[in-house]
Design a protein around this motif. Structure first.
Motif, PDB file in Angstrom:
ATOM      1  N   SER A   1       8.720  40.181  -0.490  1.00 39.33           N
ATOM      2  CA  SER A   1       9.481  40.103   0.448  1.00 39.33           C
ATOM      3  C   SER A   1      10.982  38.975  -0.925  1.00 39.33           C
ATOM      4  CB  SER A   1       9.342  39.202   1.441  1.00 39.33           C
ATOM      5  OG  SER A   1       8.380  38.578   1.033  1.00 39.33           O
ATOM      6  N   GLY A   2      11.556  39.736  -0.643  1.00 42.83           N
ATOM      7  CA  GLY A   2      12.321  39.052  -1.834  1.00 42.83           C
ATOM      8  C   GLY A   2      12.701  40.202  -2.995  1.00 42.83           C
ATOM      9  N   GLY A   3      12.106  40.740  -3.404  1.00 43.71           N
ATOM     10  CA  GLY A   3      11.533  41.328  -4.615  1.00 43.71           C
ATOM     11  C   GLY A   3      12.421  42.340  -4.630  1.00 43.71           C
ATOM     12  N   GLY A   4      13.767  42.920  -4.001  1.00 41.36           N
ATOM     13  CA  GLY A   4      14.430  43.731  -4.054  1.00 41.36           C
ATOM     14  C   GLY A   4      14.562  44.879  -3.401  1.00 41.36           C
ATOM     15  N   LYS A   5      13.666  44.934  -2.856  1.00 39.26           N
ATOM     16  CA  LYS A   5      13.088  46.770  -2.514  1.00 39.26           C
ATOM     17  C   LYS A   5      14.479  46.874  -1.820  1.00 39.26           C
ATOM     18  CE  LYS A   5       9.539  45.161  -0.224  1.00 39.26           C
ATOM     19  NZ  LYS A   5       8.725  43.744   0.223  1.00 39.26           N
ATOM     20  N   SER A   6      14.376  46.707  -0.893  1.00 41.56           N
ATOM     21  CA  SER A   6      15.386  47.044   0.125  1.00 41.56           C
ATOM     22  C   SER A   6      16.811  47.379   0.068  1.00 41.56           C
ATOM     23  CB  SER A   6      15.087  46.060   1.746  1.00 41.56           C
ATOM     24  OG  SER A   6      13.561  46.021   2.472  1.00 41.56           O
ATOM     25  N   THR A   7      17.020  46.023  -0.766  1.00 42.30           N
ATOM     26  CA  THR A   7      18.388  46.361  -1.844  1.00 42.30           C
ATOM     27  C   THR A   7      18.432  47.865  -2.446  1.00 42.30           C
ATOM     28  OG1 THR A   7      18.322  43.843  -2.121  1.00 42.30           O
ATOM     29  CG2 THR A   7      20.066  45.189  -2.792  1.00 42.30           C
ATOM     30  N   ILE A   8      17.441  48.557  -3.420  1.00 43.81           N
ATOM     31  CA  ILE A   8      17.422  49.407  -3.987  1.00 43.81           C
ATOM     32  C   ILE A   8      17.742  50.214  -2.657  1.00 43.81           C
ATOM     33  CG2 ILE A   8      16.331  50.573  -5.372  1.00 43.81           C
ATOM     34  CD1 ILE A   8      14.536  48.482  -6.955  1.00 43.81           C
ATOM     35  N   LEU A   9      17.298  50.274  -2.501  1.00 48.85           N
ATOM     36  CA  LEU A   9      17.107  51.759  -0.898  1.00 48.85           C
ATOM     37  C   LEU A   9      18.470  52.360  -0.552  1.00 48.85           C
ATOM     38  CD1 LEU A   9      14.495  53.267  -0.156  1.00 48.85           C
ATOM     39  CD2 LEU A   9      14.605  52.125   1.808  1.00 48.85           C
ATOM     40  N   ARG A  10      18.863  50.451  -0.223  1.00 52.11           N
ATOM     41  CA  ARG A  10      20.237  50.118   0.793  1.00 52.11           C
ATOM     42  C   ARG A  10      21.539  50.493  -0.363  1.00 52.11           C
ATOM     43  NH1 ARG A  10      20.419  48.022   5.595  1.00 52.11           N
ATOM     44  NH2 ARG A  10      23.358  47.166   5.164  1.00 52.11           N
ATOM     45  N   ILE A  11      21.210  50.801  -1.630  1.00 52.00           N
ATOM     46  CA  ILE A  11      22.170  50.973  -2.448  1.00 52.00           C
ATOM     47  C   ILE A  11      22.507  52.890  -2.607  1.00 52.00           C
ATOM     48  CG2 ILE A  11      22.972  51.886  -5.427  1.00 52.00           C
ATOM     49  CD1 ILE A  11      21.592  48.001  -5.145  1.00 52.00           C
ATOM     50  N   ILE A  12      20.961  53.265  -2.981  1.00 51.02           N
ATOM     51  CA  ILE A  12      20.725  54.499  -2.656  1.00 51.02           C
ATOM     52  C   ILE A  12      21.404  55.298  -1.879  1.00 51.02           C
ATOM     53  CG2 ILE A  12      18.923  56.549  -2.683  1.00 51.02           C
ATOM     54  CD1 ILE A  12      17.238  54.381  -4.321  1.00 51.02           C
ATOM     55  N   ALA A  13      21.434  54.760  -0.084  1.00 49.39           N
ATOM     56  CA  ALA A  13      21.840  55.118   0.932  1.00 49.39           C
ATOM     57  C   ALA A  13      23.456  54.298   0.394  1.00 49.39           C
ATOM     58  CB  ALA A  13      21.306  54.378   2.405  1.00 49.39           C
ATOM     59  N   GLY A  14      24.082  53.982  -0.112  1.00 48.17           N
ATOM     60  CA  GLY A  14      25.542  53.842  -0.106  1.00 48.17           C
ATOM     61  C   GLY A  14      25.615  52.706   0.905  1.00 48.17           C
ATOM     62  N   LEU A  15      24.851  51.493   1.212  1.00 49.71           N
ATOM     63  CA  LEU A  15      25.190  50.999   2.438  1.00 49.71           C
ATOM     64  C   LEU A  15      25.036  49.772   1.413  1.00 49.71           C
ATOM     65  CD1 LEU A  15      22.471  52.085   5.046  1.00 49.71           C
ATOM     66  CD2 LEU A  15      24.636  51.979   5.701  1.00 49.71           C
ATOM     67  N   GLU A  16      25.268  49.103   0.346  1.00 48.22           N
ATOM     68  CA  GLU A  16      25.510  48.650  -0.691  1.00 48.22           C
ATOM     69  C   GLU A  16      26.197  48.979  -2.154  1.00 48.22           C
ATOM     70  OE1 GLU A  16      24.712  45.108   0.713  1.00 48.22           O
ATOM     71  OE2 GLU A  16      22.839  44.694   0.941  1.00 48.22           O
ATOM     72  N   SER A  17      27.035  48.616  -1.932  1.00 52.60           N
ATOM     73  CA  SER A  17      27.241  48.885  -4.080  1.00 52.60           C
ATOM     74  C   SER A  17      26.719  48.436  -4.736  1.00 52.60           C
ATOM     75  CB  SER A  17      28.490  48.486  -4.070  1.00 52.60           C
ATOM     76  OG  SER A  17      29.388  47.624  -4.066  1.00 52.60           O
ATOM     77  N   SER A  18      25.619  48.226  -5.919  1.00 50.82           N
ATOM     78  CA  SER A  18      25.590  48.559  -6.726  1.00 50.82           C
ATOM     79  C   SER A  18      26.725  47.546  -7.596  1.00 50.82           C
ATOM     80  CB  SER A  18      24.838  49.252  -7.390  1.00 50.82           C
ATOM     81  OG  SER A  18      25.831  50.493  -8.063  1.00 50.82           O
ATOM     82  N   ASP A  19      26.358  46.518  -9.087  1.00 49.07           N
ATOM     83  CA  ASP A  19      27.705  45.913  -9.841  1.00 49.07           C
ATOM     84  C   ASP A  19      26.786  46.927 -10.864  1.00 49.07           C
ATOM     85  OD1 ASP A  19      27.551  44.047  -8.217  1.00 49.07           O
ATOM     86  OD2 ASP A  19      25.935  42.347  -9.679  1.00 49.07           O
ATOM     87  N   GLN A  20      26.201  47.264 -11.236  1.00 44.65           N
ATOM     88  CA  GLN A  20      26.380  47.902 -12.507  1.00 44.65           C
ATOM     89  C   GLN A  20      25.137  49.314 -12.036  1.00 44.65           C
ATOM     90  OE1 GLN A  20      25.558  46.291 -16.193  1.00 44.65           O
ATOM     91  NE2 GLN A  20      26.761  44.614 -15.124  1.00 44.65           N
ATOM     92  N   GLY A  21      24.926  50.274 -13.689  1.00 50.08           N
ATOM     93  CA  GLY A  21      23.725  51.179 -13.078  1.00 50.08           C
ATOM     94  C   GLY A  21      24.311  52.546 -12.425  1.00 50.08           C
ATOM     95  N   GLU A  22      23.769  53.746 -11.843  1.00 49.65           N
ATOM     96  CA  GLU A  22      24.041  55.563 -11.455  1.00 49.65           C
ATOM     97  C   GLU A  22      23.146  56.034 -10.707  1.00 49.65           C
ATOM     98  OE1 GLU A  22      24.068  57.079 -15.230  1.00 49.65           O
ATOM     99  OE2 GLU A  22      25.535  56.680 -15.696  1.00 49.65           O
ATOM    100  N   VAL A  23      23.103  56.179  -9.487  1.00 50.92           N
ATOM    101  CA  VAL A  23      22.570  56.844  -8.952  1.00 50.92           C
ATOM    102  C   VAL A  23      22.853  58.613  -8.801  1.00 50.92           C
ATOM    103  CG1 VAL A  23      22.021  57.799  -6.008  1.00 50.92           C
ATOM    104  CG2 VAL A  23      22.490  54.655  -7.236  1.00 50.92           C
ATOM    105  N   TRP A  24      21.875  59.082  -8.864  1.00 51.97           N
ATOM    106  CA  TRP A  24      21.821  60.538  -9.212  1.00 51.97           C
ATOM    107  C   TRP A  24      21.402  61.421  -7.913  1.00 51.97           C
ATOM    108  CZ3 TRP A  24      24.729  63.700 -13.126  1.00 51.97           C
ATOM    109  CH2 TRP A  24      25.246  62.661 -13.635  1.00 51.97           C
ATOM    110  N   LEU A  25      21.768  62.354  -7.360  1.00 49.77           N
ATOM    111  CA  LEU A  25      21.156  63.410  -6.141  1.00 49.77           C
ATOM    112  C   LEU A  25      20.776  64.465  -6.779  1.00 49.77           C
ATOM    113  CD1 LEU A  25      21.407  61.538  -2.846  1.00 49.77           C
ATOM    114  CD2 LEU A  25      19.520  62.479  -3.447  1.00 49.77           C
ATOM    115  N   ASP A  26      20.102  65.177  -6.870  1.00 49.38           N
ATOM    116  CA  ASP A  26      20.863  66.251  -7.065  1.00 49.38           C
ATOM    117  C   ASP A  26      21.410  66.930  -8.144  1.00 49.38           C
ATOM    118  OD1 ASP A  26      18.688  66.801  -5.152  1.00 49.38           O
ATOM    119  OD2 ASP A  26      20.080  66.932  -3.721  1.00 49.38           O
ATOM    120  N   ASN A  27      21.002  66.137  -9.374  1.00 47.23           N
ATOM    121  CA  ASN A  27      21.554  66.098 -10.322  1.00 47.23           C
ATOM    122  C   ASN A  27      23.459  65.774 -10.164  1.00 47.23           C
ATOM    123  OD1 ASN A  27      20.326  67.384 -12.051  1.00 47.23           O
ATOM    124  ND2 ASN A  27      20.478  69.655 -11.427  1.00 47.23           N
TER     125      ASN A  27
END
Lengths: 287, 274, 343
Positions: C37-63
């Motif tokens: 816990s505290g490893g950042g797993k949930s945060t990654i999931l929430r960024i993919i869902a758009g519940l959290e915004s990322s500071d940097q990086g990209e999320v691609w869904l079906d191109n």
């Protein structure tokens, strides 16, 4: 998905879309802030401006007027008395409500909330109806030379009526959270009743008691309706600060009234956050 | 948990405390209430006569109108403000948060005076209001201003309390399911706020019906114009019309007790029984 | 339908909880994000869902790049840790919500809700409120609700964290079956390695915001990429060792790892990659301290001469256990181990 290799900052293209999603919350926030500033901050600023309008010297003169000073002093002393009485009685009531089972418990819970609902002016009327000079009780007491209505005891009784719920309501939630097992643990460790009380029970509820007492005091210093009815407004004897201010406004001296109001405002601006800090302290101890 | 562990007071000290507290409550609250009812009942004829005067009816109606206005305005503001305070994080949130509560800490007389300073002769808003032809002081708008001011905190507080307790995960779930903020508010958030709104509205009603200092200072208690139920009582006392004053006081007391009964039943329904 | 995450970075205050994370999930795959816990797993999931915004990086869904899209427009199903069911709506209304807000006709909604109720074994519960359901039932309602609008990606945040152990096992099996039927691309977050291995096609191990390893469950067990993974997965001994001219020793214990030439080493040995036996002649290199029965297995704690503790597990009836009791001298053989240079 190979084009995903570019690593530009993600915010580039999407600005517009994100802005739209922020506009709604921003509008709500702006409207609410504007409402509070317009309704609360602006009039208070105007009050301060008015109080200091003739210069600080004039304001000071208005405050140090003998009648005004006595009114302030009376408000503060009666407020202190009420705060102390409530601190003790309110805690006892909270304790009874949370820990004890006794006939009439629900009625007591009801009664404690009553002053929150009953108009403060009506609270004053109640006391006049009971202790007023034309009443049986008031007349009898007067025969013994005891004055309640139109005297300081009446003011204090009115204040106690109006502020009864304050300490109860701050202490009660803390007591509910307090596990009776802590007291039992203290007993198993050989503490006397007195030690258990002072070292296990009192520390967690002390900030809540203080918060309630501060709220009581603040309310007393500000209280108008009930006191206006029972005090009889005898200058330098039963005239409290808010009643004095109202009288000055009616008599066409709003500047002087505003100057004395500054003292009350300053008190409120200190006491209000203080009770907030105490409540948070009390809540924080709940862990 | 403490609920199930209530005990009967057993030691002499505990009993003494219990009896003392009950006597205190009786002396401070119960006996005066009974005294008022008794006194009014004894002079029932005069009470009815005093209350059937047109000024009494007018004052009561005025109080009711003011209460409705306060409920509508501060109910709406309360929901918006509650959402802002509970769901948004921004610079200055703490300031707004304590500003909301401030009316509870101020003397109503001072609030009246503050608005006199703002809109009265020489006040900052006086030129604007004169130009618009609006007269606030000793007039209906003055009563509205005073009543709305003192009732600002009640609904906001209840809404914030409930929103904090609910958390925002249901709202997030709605977003993942494709709901717009508008849909989320009406279909997910708002149904959960009903209880808080009921409680907030009840408190607002009670407080606005009982407001005295601010409406006295701002309205001047002109009979059949700016007199409310409370300022009517005050005037009747000064004119030694005790029966009318007692009667009106009894009406207000009865309404507040009814509101309190409703409040307690709602609180119990939402598990905040005290 | 797949998803690609590129160089994701997210900080909360001064703490970087997601640190340059890149991975791909292929269409139809079920991937676990595993880590403490505290490893950042949930945060990654929430960024993919758009519940959290990322500071940097990209999320691609079906191109399609989705970083700028609001959560509601991403068409992602999300199952929350504590379900987040709408408490004032019935089970049926909960499941229909995502269809209703998109204006799907009532008739279609009813059909889809009915199908999902059947599929999830929730038939007959459609009129209940969430408070009237058991934990496992709520979990299935949450899943049905997320699946109802036919999301292109299903995200599950510690989906079985809030139910008791027995129900959890059942739900796991059942999630796997569901996935085999629908093949919805899915990512789920867990801190429970058993759960990750039991359910997923592939495991991403995260620690301190970084991906430590991205591999199939068996590969993670047999070929841990880093010392962290080796320590995190399974029950292990970590021993200080030295490389002496190509032979590696932890005290008197010989360890079968290829010479690294690194000098000081950390050797990681799983509890089942060790053999203990009673050294009857009083020889041996360790002393048994405790023998702990663990149901079908037995755990033996011992102390290598020189004071280093070591433990191993054996089947209850293993012949190796003969004579192994507290105080007995032990011989030890390491059958399998991995080594990393000591820092």
């Amino acid at each position: 998905m190979t084009e995903a290799a570019s690593t530009s900052a993600p915010a580039e293209l999407p600005r517009a879309a994100r802005w739209l999603d922020r506009a709604g919350p921003l509008a709500l926030r702006g409207a609410f802030a504007a409402y509070l500033l317009l309704w609360i901050a602006l009039p208070l600023a105007a009050l301060v401006a008015k109080g200091l309008g003739q210069g600080p010297a004039a304001a000071w003169e208005a405050i140090s007027d003998k009648t005004a000073l006595d009114a302030l002093r009376l408000s503060i002393t009666t407020g202190l008395v009420a705060a102390i009485v409530n601190g003790v009685v309110g805690t006892a009531i909270a304790w009874m409500l949370v820990r004890w089972e006794f006939p009439g418990r629900t009625a007591v819970a009801w009664l404690v909330d009553l002053p929150l609902a009953i108009p403060t002016l009506v609270a004053g009327i109640l006391l006049v109806a009971l202790y007023g000079p034309q009443t049986w009780l008031g007349g009898t007491l007067e025969g013994f030379g005891i004055e309640i209505v139109f005297a300081q005891p009446g003011i204090i009784m009115a204040l106690l009526f109006v502020t009864l719920p304050f300490v109860v309501r701050t202490v009660e939630p803390i007591l509910v959270e307090l596990d009776p097992a802590e007291e039992e643990a203290s007993n198993t460790l050989g503490a006397t009743r007195f030690q258990t009380f002072t070292r296990v029970l009192l520390p967690p509820i002390l900030p809540a008691m203080a918060a309630g007492a501060v709220q009581t005091f603040a309310r007393c210093v500000a209280e108008f309706g009930s006191v206006a009815v029972v005090s009889g407004n005898i200058p330098r004897h039963t005239l409290t600060a808010p009643v004095w201010i109202q009288g000055e406004v009616e008599a066409g001296n709003p500047d002087g009234a505003a100057a004395v109001s500054l003292v009350l405002l300053a008190l409120a601006l200190v006491l209000h956050p203080l009770s907030g800090v105490l409540i948070r302290t009390a809540g924080g101890r709940r862990g | 948990m403490a609920e199930s562990r209530r005990v009967r007071p057993e030691t002499p000290l505990q009993r003494a405390i219990a009896v003392g507290v009950l006597l205190y409550l009786g002396a401070v609250l119960v006996v005066p209430l009974l005294a008022l009812a008794w006194t009014a009942a004894r002079q029932a004829g005069k009470v009815v006569e005093g209350l059937s005067q047109p000024d009494a009816m007018h004052a009561l109606r005025m109080s009711a109108i003011l209460a409705v206005i306060a409920v509508v305005v501060n109910g709406t503001v309360g929901v918006v403000g509650g959402l802002v305070l509970a769901r948004q994080r921004f610079f200055g949130r703490r300031v707004l948060d304590s500003l909301v509560d401030l009316p509870m800490a101020l003397s109503p007389v001072m609030i009246g005076l503050a608005f006199i300073a703002l809109v009265g002769r020489g006040g900052w808003l006086a030129p604007m209001l004169d130009a618009a032809g609006v007269s606030v002081l000793f007039n209906f708008p003055g009563l509205v201003v005073g009543t709305v001011f003192v009732t600002i905190p009640f609904t906001v507080r209840e809404i914030v309390l409930v929103l904090d307790e609910l958390g925002d995960s249901e709202e997030q779930a709605a977003a993942t399911l494709g709901a717009t903020p508008w849909q989320t508010f009406w279909r997910v958030t708002m149904p959960n706020l009903r209880g808080a709104l009921e409680i907030g509205v009840t408190l607002t009603l009670a407080r606005s019906l009982g407001e005295f200092g601010a409406v006295l200072v701002l309205g001047g208690a002109i009979s059949q114009k700016t007199q409310t139920a409370t300022t009517f009582i005050h005037a009747a006392m000064e004119e030694r019309q005790q029966p009318a004053a007692y009667g009106m006081a009894l009406i207000l007391a009865a309404i507040s007790i009814a509101l309190l009964a409703f409040l307690r039943s709602r609180r119990r329904a939402h598990g905040q029984e005290s | 339908m797949g998803i690609q995450v590129n160089h994701l970075v997210k900080s909360f205050g001064a703490t970087r909880v997601v640190n340059d994370v890149t991975f791909t999930v292929n269409p139809g795959e079920l991937v676990a994000l595993l880590g403490p816990s505290g490893g950042g797993k949930s945060t990654i999931l929430r960024i993919i869902a758009g519940l959290e915004s990322s500071d940097q990086g990209e999320v691609w869904l079906d191109n399609e790049r989705v970083d700028h899209l609001h959560t509601r427009d991403r068409r992602i199903g999300f199952v929350f840790q504590h379900y987040a069911l709408f408490r004032h709506m019935t089970v049926a209304d909960n499941i229909a919500f995502g269809l209703d807000v998109r204006g799907v006709p009532k008739e279609k909604q009813r059909k889809r809700v009915g199908d999902l109720l059947d599929l999830m074994g929730l038939s007959g519960l459609d009129g209940r409120l969430p408070a009237q359901l058991s934990g496992g039932q709520r979990q299935r309602v949450a899943l049905a609700r997320a699946l109802a609008p036919e999301p292109r990606l299903l995200l599950l945040d510690e989906p079985f964290g809030a139910v008791d152990a027995k129900v959890r096992e059942e739900l796991r099996r059942w999630l796997r079956n569901l996935h085999d039927e629908f093949h919805t691309t899915s990512i789920f977050v867990t801190h429970d390695q058993e759960e990750a291995f039991a359910v997923s096609d592939r495991v991403l191990i995260l620690n301190k915001g970084r991906v430590e390893q991205d591999a199939a469950p068996l590969d993670v067990l047999d070929h841990p990429a880093t010392e962290f993974v080796a320590r995190f997965v399974g029950e292990v001994n970590v021993l200080d060792a030295v490389d002496k001219d190509g032979a590696v020793f932890a005290g008197p214990l010989s360890v079968p790892v290829t010479a690294t030439g690194a000098g000081k080493l950390h050797v990681v040995v799983r509890a089942y990659d060790l053999k203990f036996w009673h050294a009857e002649d009083g020889q041996g290199i360790a002393t048994a301290r405790r023998v702990v029965p663990l149901g079908d297995r037995v755990r033996v704690d011992a102390e290598i001469d020189g004071g280093v503790p070591i433990f191993a597990q054996f089947p209850r009836r293993s012949s190796l256990l003969r004579g192994v009791e507290p105080g007995a001298r032990l011989g030890i053989e390491v059958t399998h181990a991995r080594a990393w240079p000591a820092p």
